[in-house]
Scaffold this active site. Structure first.
Site, PDB file in Angstrom:
ATOM      1  CB  CYS A 125      -0.927   0.017   1.206  1.00  0.00           C
ATOM      2  SG  CYS A 125      -2.174  -1.274   1.183  1.00  0.00           S
ATOM      3  CE1 TYR A 126       0.041   4.483   3.643  1.00  0.00           C
ATOM      4  CE2 TYR A 126       0.108   2.284   4.608  1.00  0.00           C
ATOM      5  CZ  TYR A 126      -0.509   3.515   4.476  1.00  0.00           C
ATOM      6  OH  TYR A 126      -1.671   3.786   5.143  1.00  0.00           O
TER       7      TYR A 126
END
Length: 142
Positions: free
Chosen positions: A134-135
């Site tokens: 996600c990051y």
């Protein structure tokens, strides 16, 4: 024979797929209205929908960020040495591992950033690298 071939090709490429294509087009245009796509040239639209097919891997390295690492640390230098020796397909597999997708968005690698972080483990040799997709964080034990 030519008429038969022309009719057969028309049937296979146009008539036989007309209903499924219309259903697809209806759903696609519901989420992405057609008037918005008219501002793009075909190559731009392909880049937006599919991402880029060619990569400048040095640009990926240039835009990498580090947490509890510096770009001169031995682990980081070793990582990039190994990465640059990988074949193209393995580099794309790394992108999939890191971000969940083996392609870069239409914005290009100059806007693709990721972070390499030292997870500060007691016994780093007991752990494998992992990623937070996600990051776009690669947790790389020393």
């Amino acid at each position: 024979r030519k008429e038969f071939a022309d009719l057969y090709v028309n049937y296979k490429l146009n008539e036989s797929i007309q209903k499924p294509f219309e259903a697809f087009m209806k759903g696609f245009l519901r989420g992405c209205p057609g008037r918005m796509w008219k501002v793009f040239h075909p190559a731009e639209l392909q880049s937006i929908l599919q991402g880029h097919a060619k990569y400048d891997w040095n640009l990926l390295q240039k835009h990498a960020k580090y947490i509890r690492y510096q770009n001169v640390d031995r682990t980081i230098r070793n990582f990039w040495t190994v990465f640059h020796k990988l074949p193209e397909e393995k580099k794309k597999m790394f992108l999939a591992f890191l971000s969940g997708c083996d392609q870069i968005s239409g914005y290009g690698l100059e806007h693709f950033t990721f972070t390499i972080e030292d997870p500060k483990l007691q016994n780093p040799d007991d752990y494998c690298p992992s990623a937070n997709t996600c990051y776009r964080i690669l947790l790389l034990p020393r």
